[in-house]
Write a protein that holds these residues in place. Structure first.
Motif, PDB file in Angstrom:
ATOM      1  N   SER A 140       0.828  -1.210   0.000  1.00  0.00           N
ATOM      2  CA  SER A 140       0.000   0.000   0.000  1.00  0.00           C
ATOM      3  C   SER A 140       0.858   1.254   0.000  1.00  0.00           C
ATOM      4  CB  SER A 140      -0.927   0.003   1.218  1.00  0.00           C
ATOM      5  OG  SER A 140      -1.769  -1.137   1.225  1.00  0.00           O
ATOM      6  N   ASP A 155       0.435   3.665  -3.010  1.00  0.00           N
ATOM      7  CA  ASP A 155      -0.447   4.769  -2.613  1.00  0.00           C
ATOM      8  C   ASP A 155       0.263   5.869  -1.838  1.00  0.00           C
ATOM      9  OD1 ASP A 155      -2.479   3.263  -3.735  1.00  0.00           O
ATOM     10  OD2 ASP A 155      -3.012   2.322  -1.832  1.00  0.00           O
ATOM     11  N   ARG A 172      -5.529   0.046   2.926  1.00  0.00           N
ATOM     12  CA  ARG A 172      -5.252   1.174   2.053  1.00  0.00           C
ATOM     13  C   ARG A 172      -6.172   2.316   2.481  1.00  0.00           C
ATOM     14  NH1 ARG A 172      -4.821  -1.219  -4.061  1.00  0.00           N
ATOM     15  NH2 ARG A 172      -3.675   0.739  -4.360  1.00  0.00           N
ATOM     16  N   SER A 231      -7.687   6.649   1.623  1.00  0.00           N
ATOM     17  CA  SER A 231      -7.741   7.907   0.886  1.00  0.00           C
ATOM     18  C   SER A 231      -8.333   8.951   1.818  1.00  0.00           C
ATOM     19  CB  SER A 231      -8.583   7.780  -0.385  1.00  0.00           C
ATOM     20  OG  SER A 231      -9.912   7.403  -0.066  1.00  0.00           O
TER      21      SER A 231
END
Length: 331
Positions: free
Chosen positions: A58, A62, A79, A81
């Protein structure tokens, strides 16, 4: 109705093969870098419900990940956001934490003393997550690795073409009707097979011409350039790349300067991970216990870095003329 696309390679299958080789070369370097990057750090004492491989994966793709406690799974890493406002330190206040068949919204744990009630604080503690940053900018590693892989791909394919040009330093011009014939003959030549052809009716000497391309041999220089790109990529990852094939690299000042750059690059990845461990231990009361989690550079890599000085000294002992020339200096 859409017009069907034409196969622009139908009369040139050799060009199609070169495209495949280009893609495979580029993909191969990307995979090499990814395997190296995912193997640098070792997470210690992670709960059995967490997955170190998925955590580093991850971070690689990311630039950030989250650690949290779930009612169903226990301690997990996901993960994430950002989906909230920005706090006083420029960090998102909340995250969308997700994985395969899993999603939850969590508030970022910062340790800040917010002016809220005790009941509200207890509620937030059960809905918080720890942010793990790949670096302080939360940038993924994969983007830089793709750039290095692209440069290595260009260098390697340039060397391949140049080496092939040394085997066939001519360009053959024939009538279009004889093109397939000459391609079949050259396939045997490129495959290191001797070929004999004796049909004068098919091979028209009046229409057969060969032009010497005069391609200079530059593969050795290209491979030196490739080594420089490779070493630059390893330096970016914080991995020591010892080069003792050139005397100039044994100068102490240059070696120390390179080591400092390597260490700073390594710390840019390691420090944010350590902060996440510290916050995780604080939030879940693991500080000072045998269940406290931590992260470190893998021991084998650590030993390589520590043993660099002894490796250089051994090389100097085997080549005493370096001391006489003043190129190498004793540490």
């Amino acid at each position: 109705m859409r017009k069907p696309k034409q196969n622009i390679f139908k009369n040139n299958y050799k060009f199609t093969d070169s495209l495949i080789l280009n893609d495979e070369t580029f993909y191969d370097y990307i995979q090499r870098f990814k395997r190296i990057a995912l193997s640098i750090f070792e997470w210690v004492n992670l709960p059995s419900s967490m997955n170190e491989q998925w955590l580093e994966y991850s971070l690689y793709y990311d630039g950030m990940a989250t650690l949290l406690k779930d009612e169903k799974y226990g301690y997990i890493n996901t993960r994430c956001s950002s989906n909230g406002n920005i706090n006083i330190y420029g960090l998102p206040t909340s995250f969308n934490c997700y994985s395969f068949d899993y999603r939850t919204d969590r508030r970022l744990y910062t340790g800040l003393l917010e002016n809220i009630s005790e009941d509200r604080r207890k509620y937030l503690e059960d809905k918080q997550c720890i942010l793990v940053q790949n670096n302080w900018d939360r940038m993924p590693t994969c983007g830089s690795m793709e750039l290095f892989a692209y440069r290595l791909y260009l260098a390697q394919r340039t060397a391949d073409v140049n080496i092939m040009a040394q085997r066939t330093p001519v360009m053959v011009i024939v009538d279009e009707k004889q093109r397939l014939l000459m391609e079949n003959l050259y396939n045997q030549y490129n495959g290191n097979q001797p070929f004999i052809f004796g049909d004068s009716k098919q091979l028209d000497n009046d229409k057969l011409r060969a032009i010497n391309t005069g391609a200079p041999y530059i593969a050795d220089k290209v491979m030196d350039y490739k080594k420089e790109i490779w070493n630059e990529a390893l330096t970016y990852l914080g991995i020591n790349n010892i080069m003792v094939d050139k005397k100039e690299r044994l100068v102490s000042d240059e070696a120390n300067s390179n080591n400092e750059l390597i260490n700073l690059n390594l710390q840019s990845f390691l420090a944010p991970r350590k902060l996440a461990c510290k916050q995780f231990n604080e939030k879940f009361g693991l500080t000072g216990t045998d269940k406290e989690i931590s992260v470190r550079v893998r021991s084998d890599l650590h030993n390589i870095i520590k043993n660099e000085e002894s490796i250089i000294k051994d090389y100097v002992k085997e080549n005493p003329e370096l001391l006489e020339s003043g190129v190498a200096q004793n540490g």
